[in-house]
Design an enzyme around this catalytic site. Structure first.
Site, mmCIF file in Angstrom:
data_model
loop_
_atom_site.group_PDB
_atom_site.id
_atom_site.type_symbol
_atom_site.label_atom_id
_atom_site.label_comp_id
_atom_site.label_asym_id
_atom_site.label_seq_id
_atom_site.Cartn_x
_atom_site.Cartn_y
_atom_site.Cartn_z
ATOM 1 N N CYS A 130 27.321 46.482 42.689
ATOM 2 C CA CYS A 130 28.780 46.890 43.287
ATOM 3 C C CYS A 130 29.526 47.418 42.248
ATOM 4 O O CYS A 130 30.948 47.109 42.306
ATOM 5 C CB CYS A 130 29.034 45.379 44.106
ATOM 6 S SG CYS A 130 28.273 44.740 44.981
ATOM 7 N N ASP A 158 39.357 38.563 37.640
ATOM 8 C CA ASP A 158 38.370 38.297 38.230
ATOM 9 C C ASP A 158 37.253 37.098 37.569
ATOM 10 O O ASP A 158 36.324 37.967 36.550
ATOM 11 C CB ASP A 158 37.741 39.839 38.362
ATOM 12 C CG ASP A 158 35.994 39.298 38.972
ATOM 13 O OD1 ASP A 158 35.440 38.470 39.488
ATOM 14 O OD2 ASP A 158 35.764 40.728 40.026
ATOM 15 N N HIS A 218 34.261 45.563 39.744
ATOM 16 C CA HIS A 218 33.539 45.369 41.298
ATOM 17 C C HIS A 218 33.997 45.335 42.327
ATOM 18 O O HIS A 218 35.248 45.947 42.182
ATOM 19 C CB HIS A 218 33.272 43.993 40.855
ATOM 20 C CG HIS A 218 31.556 43.102 41.541
ATOM 21 N ND1 HIS A 218 31.958 42.815 42.824
ATOM 22 C CD2 HIS A 218 30.790 43.301 41.479
ATOM 23 C CE1 HIS A 218 31.405 42.724 43.707
ATOM 24 N NE2 HIS A 218 29.988 42.670 43.178
HETATM 25 N N1 PMP Z 1 33.366 40.346 40.814
HETATM 26 C C1 PMP Z 1 32.448 40.278 40.009
HETATM 27 C C2 PMP Z 1 32.810 40.703 38.131
HETATM 28 C C3 PMP Z 1 30.635 40.051 40.366
HETATM 29 O O1 PMP Z 1 30.012 40.195 39.014
HETATM 30 C C4 PMP Z 1 30.554 39.673 41.243
HETATM 31 C C5 PMP Z 1 29.248 39.478 42.430
HETATM 32 N N2 PMP Z 1 28.302 40.113 41.742
HETATM 33 C C6 PMP Z 1 31.828 39.104 42.541
HETATM 34 C C7 PMP Z 1 33.144 39.585 42.264
HETATM 35 C C8 PMP Z 1 31.711 39.033 43.605
HETATM 36 O O2 PMP Z 1 31.418 37.809 44.173
HETATM 37 P P1 PMP Z 1 30.908 37.004 45.119
HETATM 38 O O3 PMP Z 1 30.146 37.585 45.568
HETATM 39 O O4 PMP Z 1 30.374 35.729 44.872
HETATM 40 O O5 PMP Z 1 32.048 36.800 45.883
#
Ligand code: PMP
Length: 405
Positions: free
Chosen positions: A363, A199, A122
């Site tokens: 993303c 993550d 991400h």
């Molecule tokens: N890492 C992953 C794998 C995610 O799916 C997401 C959220 N889509 C994030 C990081 C970021 O999370 P947040 O927007 O809650 O900080």
């Protein structure tokens, strides 16, 4: 199939009608809905407990502080951390990763050093490392993956050099659904004396997590993807790692002693929690963990596994539908495309039938580049998703498919 572990009656929002259709909410990887107990916990705090924590010498401040710190214990126990001081409350996964990328890198990254990241991250677990690499003139190296979406662990082994300083990898890909072998990856990293950040944003709500068994050095996640509130999350870090790192944000609470020229810093976890935290959201987060534990993470994991199998079969029976991400070990996320239809068109037509999915690059633009596609349609499930929801998705796709040609 067994019944969904979480009843829809606990989630009032799931009763919503969308364009006269019952809402079918399949965007759980973006954020999950919140059960009534979570909403009540937040409301209870503002109605009966509101006060600033830690500093107050009065009844409400003491109560709020006690509940806030109890939640830290609860989170530590939920992910198997050795000590509550290893739990840092942040605004979410993104902030947790940025904290490590800034603080660890300031301490450990020098010109020519290397960070290993997977090619399926991400943006939240990629861009902070790009920024750190730029700041310290370091280099990023990437773990490739197969067409199915499986990381190439042999290639990963080959990426280590004497200059490797950190490995950062997602536990579960939010786009491909792949569950990565992060415990093995941590073991390999440690054999080179290198720490590992995981993550966990897409893992914690779907499978039991034991950070000591994974033996990762850092584990990051967000409450809002696990039935809790937005704007609150966690950085888990091994105590000795966090102790060695410089503070990230300066301000109240993170100090021990301040003079005009310099300061000394508070002990963990407060060293990394500058300023007034989102106390209500921490308490709501605690209620979410209670809710998850009321059913049990093993029950949730087993149910979602069955659900994924059911949904994969149903979707693959639709003509012209292809799934992006076919790893043997997947979480309950399905990215797909229908023929040559643009994912936005598919998502828009599904929405008109009451079906909430996400479309676009999620993303993870490098993943789209890897497959040469503009984006995908993503259906992601939760412990309240039913087979009827999956059936509704499959029927809707069959209904809209002719309009997409
Ligand atoms: N890492 C992953 C794998 C995610 O799916 C997401 C959220 N889509 C994030 C990081 C970021 O999370 P947040 O927007 O809650 O900080």
């Amino acid at each position: 199939m067994t019944q969904a572990p979480f009843p829809h009656t606990d989630f009032e929002i799931l009763d919503t009608k969308v364009y006269n259709h019952p809402l079918v909410y399949l965007d759980n990887a973006a954020t999950t809905q919140k059960p009534r107990t979570v909403v009540d916990a937040i409301s209870h705090y503002y109605t009966h407990l509101n006060s600033n924590i830690h500093r107050g010498a009065h009844y409400l401040a003491a109560q709020a502080t006690e509940l806030y710190e109890q939640t830290r214990h609860k989170v530590a126990q939920f992910i198997g951390a050795a000590k509550p001081c290893e739990i840092i409350f942040t605004r979410g996964t993104t902030e947790s990763i940025n904290l490590v990328a800034a603080s660890f890198s300031q301490m450990a990254l020098r010109e020519g050093d290397e960070i290993i990241v997977t090619a399926m991250e991400h943006h939240s677990n990629l861009v902070p490392w790009q920024l750190a690499a730029e700041r310290h003139k370091a280099v990023l190296r990437f773990v490739p993956y197969s067409d199915e979406g499986v990381l190439d662990i042999e290639a990963y082994r080959q990426l280590f050099t004497p200059r490797t300083r950190l490995v950062a990898a997602t536990h579960v890909s939010n786009t491909l659904g792949t569950v990565n072998p992060v415990a093995d990856m941590a073991r390999i990293a440690h054999s080179h004396g290198v720490p590992m950040l995981v993550d966990g944003a897409q893992a914690v709500a779907h499978t039991p997590i034991d950070v000591q068994a994974l033996d990762c050095d850092f584990y990051c996640f967000s409450a809002h993807k696990m039935y809790g509130p937005m704007g609150i999350g966690v950085l888990y870090g091994k105590e000795e790692r966090l102790n060695a790192m410089p503070p990230y944000h300066g301000g109240g609470e993170m100090i021990a002693d301040v003079s005009l020229q310099r300061s000394t810093y508070n002990v963990l976890p407060f060293k990394f929690e500058a300023g007034t935290p989102s106390v209500a959201d921490v308490l709501g987060f605690g209620a979410a963990i209670d809710y998850l534990q009321g059913v049990g993470m093993n029950v949730i994991a087993d149910y979602e596994k069955e659900l994924l199998r059911y949904a994969t079969e149903r979707l693959l029976s639709v003509e012209n539908l292809r799934i992006i991400g076919n790893a043997p070990h997947k979480a309950s996320v399905i990215s797909f495309l229908i023929g040559n239809a643009h994912p936005y068109d598919t998502g828009m037509l599904l929405d008109k039938l009451g079906i909430a999915v996400r479309t676009g690059h999620h993303c993870t633009q490098p993943i789209m580049d890897r497959y040469g596609i503009p984006g995908t349609v993503r259906a992601s499930f939760a412990a309240y998703t039913t087979t009827a929801d999956i059936d509704a998705l499959a029927s809707a796709i069959i209904r809209i498919a002719p309009m997409l040609q």
